[in-house]
Design a protein around this motif. Structure first.
Motif, PDB file in Angstrom:
ATOM      1  N   THR A   1      39.466  34.371  36.163  1.00 30.86           N
ATOM      2  CA  THR A   1      38.241  34.763  35.463  1.00 30.86           C
ATOM      3  C   THR A   1      38.180  36.278  35.302  1.00 30.86           C
ATOM      4  O   THR A   1      37.798  36.788  34.245  1.00 30.86           O
TER       5      THR A   1
ATOM      6  N   TYR B   1      29.978  35.199  35.230  1.00 26.73           N
ATOM      7  CA  TYR B   1      30.709  34.134  35.921  1.00 26.73           C
ATOM      8  C   TYR B   1      29.721  33.035  36.325  1.00 26.73           C
ATOM      9  O   TYR B   1      28.695  33.312  36.944  1.00 26.73           O
TER      10      TYR B   1
ATOM     11  N   ALA C   1      33.779  28.416  36.033  1.00 26.31           N
ATOM     12  CA  ALA C   1      34.870  28.565  37.000  1.00 26.31           C
ATOM     13  C   ALA C   1      34.442  28.041  38.353  1.00 26.31           C
ATOM     14  O   ALA C   1      33.246  27.902  38.633  1.00 26.31           O
TER      15      ALA C   1
ATOM     16  N   SER D   1      37.611  29.311  32.436  1.00 26.15           N
ATOM     17  CA  SER D   1      38.215  30.457  33.129  1.00 26.15           C
ATOM     18  C   SER D   1      39.720  30.558  32.915  1.00 26.15           C
ATOM     19  O   SER D   1      40.293  31.639  33.079  1.00 26.15           O
ATOM     20  N   ASP D   2      40.372  29.437  32.544  1.00 24.18           N
ATOM     21  CA  ASP D   2      41.834  29.435  32.435  1.00 24.18           C
ATOM     22  C   ASP D   2      42.294  29.865  31.043  1.00 24.18           C
ATOM     23  O   ASP D   2      43.098  29.182  30.408  1.00 24.18           O
TER      24      ASP D   2
ATOM     25  N   GLN E   1      39.396  29.816  40.881  1.00 26.40           N
ATOM     26  CA  GLN E   1      39.740  30.434  39.607  1.00 26.40           C
ATOM     27  C   GLN E   1      39.049  31.781  39.401  1.00 26.40           C
ATOM     28  O   GLN E   1      38.944  32.268  38.280  1.00 26.40           O
TER      29      GLN E   1
END
Length: 579
Positions: A228, A247, A220, A289-290, A224
């Motif tokens: 996330t 992350y 990410a 992340s999407d 974003q």
């Protein structure tokens, strides 16, 4: 009471098992159910909070007074030592005035443990830098204090069980779900992991859980971060086993020299850092992340590698990407299982390979040329990477691939309601705070039409700080606990009132400044108006004088001989025209 620094030299601590055996920290998390698979005789054991009520341990570590009262009937028989902070907590916050010496006078079990020389004390520093041999620094949870204590004791091999992420206890402790589970107001037990790793690194400790969590790495960038967090919530919501979501934002990845080889996103190269982050051990799952998850990732996690090192999905061109050359059909590496034991990747070497021309950007990102062709297989079911597509019952993971229509910034995505629902749940549960929503709205990373979710946030102040849950007043010190809470609440009200007063004074000062500025503008306008009136009056007077002069000239003309002579000439002509 024995100071932690003095306990190191205590005769009882110097017995051989304490010196030679590794230590096991035991918590209340889901993996506690695996404890019967562990040979406890191989370890020195340290329990966290209520665990001491269930089994005998060498050391019990408790921070909150209500836990001492709840486990009082087991503390004398189930532990050799009890370690507590000098200022024990009441409802997840320090009792500012009362020390353990004061509580000992009203709690018989503490008095008995102290008389037996089994009560050890240290200074707990929440969010502060610790100094001295008896100070232990903690960010969020008691597991951090426990590992810090063992680190100060010089222990080098430590394992844990029941120290898990997510939001759940083991079923053994389900009776505590509404009393102590995340009672400190934090959204998840995941927050402890960063601190535990830091302690292990600082003291060079061999620390890891006996039951390793599933490691999910998410690529990410800063824009974003909220998607996330929503993705992480959806993973934990459906997971039946411990899972840790990491992350990968702003990793220190070197840039290729050739512009053509520069990453297309801020996290394109992050996936190649995963084996190192996982310490080249075990398996890891990579996600973009999407995305949003609707099933237990355990099903994905358990797919066997065989001779392959990387597992991925295969996708045809989705409808939204038709006639768009930016989409590469075939193997998709946005959902990817990695066998970290067999992937000795170093991002510096990979970027150097790009610079040398050993492979192209396309070969690296779309073909995973770092491993042999027979070491990759698209064995992950396509339902785990549905590109802009959702079918209830068969979609395990939806991937919002079209950036302009991603639901956090676009309100007409046909499957956007799924993400909005997950966001609402995450905020309502405390996973995401109102302050975080406000920040994303201000930065433009979240559309304004979703601003209403701020009102759903719970267990936090107006400033986004978590509010601990008030525990019931129990045991012999119930009245004292109640008094501590009353004093704390009174102080909180005074502080809140002082803050409100300061805000009101600031607003009043601001209002006065605005009023003075308005008055100055009014005076300026009045002066301008007066000047305008004066000028207008002068002009009007001049005009009136000119009108009077013209009228006088007109009457003078009518009386003049020239006018009369002219009329004698023109009047007969007018009469002839009428005929």
């Amino acid at each position: 009471m024995i100071e932690l620094k003095d306990w190191l030299n205590h005769s009882s601590f110097q017995i051989k098992p304490f010196q030679t055996k590794p230590w096991l920290i035991i918590g209340k998390g889901p993996t506690y159910t695996k404890l019967n698979e562990v040979n406890l005789t191989e370890y020195n054991t340290l329990s966290l909070n209520h665990v001491v009520r269930e089994l005998k341990v060498n050391v019990a570590h408790i921070i909150d007074i209500d836990v001492v009262e709840a486990c009082a009937d087991k503390l004398l028989t189930n532990c050799d030592w009890l370690i507590m902070p000098r200022r024990p907590h009441v409802s997840c916050r320090p009792s500012e005035i009362l020390t353990l010496e004061d509580w000992k006078n009203s709690i018989p079990v503490l008095r008995e443990l102290d008389q037996a020389g089994k009560l050890v004390v240290y200074d707990l520093m929440f969010g502060e830098t610790a100094h001295g041999d008896s100070q232990i620094e903690v960010n969020y949870f008691s597991s951090e204090a426990a590992l810090g204590i063992l680190a100060r004791l010089g222990i080098k091999t430590i394992r844990s069980i029941g120290v898990d992420g997510g939001r759940k206890y083991s079923n053994t402790f389900c009776d505590l779900d509404n009393e102590t589970n995340l009672a400190n107001g934090q959204p998840s037990f995941d927050l402890q992991f960063e601190k535990l790793e830091k302690i292990a690194d600082n003291y060079q400790i061999d620390y890891r859980p006996i039951v390793e969590p599933m490691l999910v790495f998410v690529g990410a960038d800063r824009s974003q971060l909220l998607p996330t967090k929503v993705l992480e919530y959806s993973i934990h919501k459906h997971a039946t086993r411990p899972v840790r979501v990491i992350y990968m934002v702003d990793l220190p990845v070197p840039k290729p020299k050739n512009e053509a080889n520069r990453p297309r996103t801020g996290f394109s190269f992050s996936r190649f850092v995963i084996p190192k982050l996982a310490k080249y051990r075990g398996r890891a799952l990579y996600l973009d992340s999407d995305m949003l998850v609707f099933s237990d990732v355990s099903a994905l996690w358990d797919i066997e590698f065989g001779k392959q090192k990387i597992l991925c999905t295969w996708q045809e061109v989705p409808e939204v990407w038709k006639n768009n050359p930016g989409f590469h059909p075939g193997r998709q590496f946005s959902v990817m299982l990695l066998d970290c034991d067999r992937l000795p990747w170093k991002i510096e070497d990979i970027v150097a390979g790009l610079d040398r021309g050993d492979f192209t950007y396309a070969q690296l990102l779309f073909e995973m040329c770092l491993v042999g062709k027979d070491e990759i297989e698209d064995r992950i079911p396509p339902g785990w990477n549905c590109l802009e597509h959702y079918e209830e019952g068969s979609t395990n993971l939806i991937h919002y691939t079209a950036i302009p229509t991603q639901p956090w910034t676009y309100d007409k995505n046909p499957h956007g309601h799924l993400w909005e629902k997950a966001l609402t749940e995450a905020v309502s549960s405390g996973w995401i705070t109102a302050a975080e929503i406000e920040e994303e709205l201000e930065k433009g990373y979240l559309r304004q039409s979703l601003a209403y979710v701020k009102e759903l946030a719970k267990n936090q102040t107006a400033y986004g700080e978590p509010i601990p849950v008030e525990s019931p007043d129990v045991g012999n010190s119930a009245k004292l606990q109640h008094l501590v809470k009353e004093l704390r609440n009174a102080r909180a009200e005074v502080i809140a009132s002082a803050k409100k007063l300061r805000r009101t004074q600031a607003e009043l000062t601001n209002t006065k400044d605005k009023l003075n500025a308005a008055l100055q503008e009014t005076d300026k306008f009045r002066r301008h108006l007066d000047e305008t009136i004066q000028v207008t009056a002068a002009v009007e007077d001049q005009y009136r004088q000119k009108v009077v002069a013209l009228e006088n000239d007109k009457h003078a003309l009518y009386r003049s001989k020239t006018w009369k002579l002219g009329r004698l000439i023109t009047k007969p002509v007018e009469l002839l025209k009428k005929r």
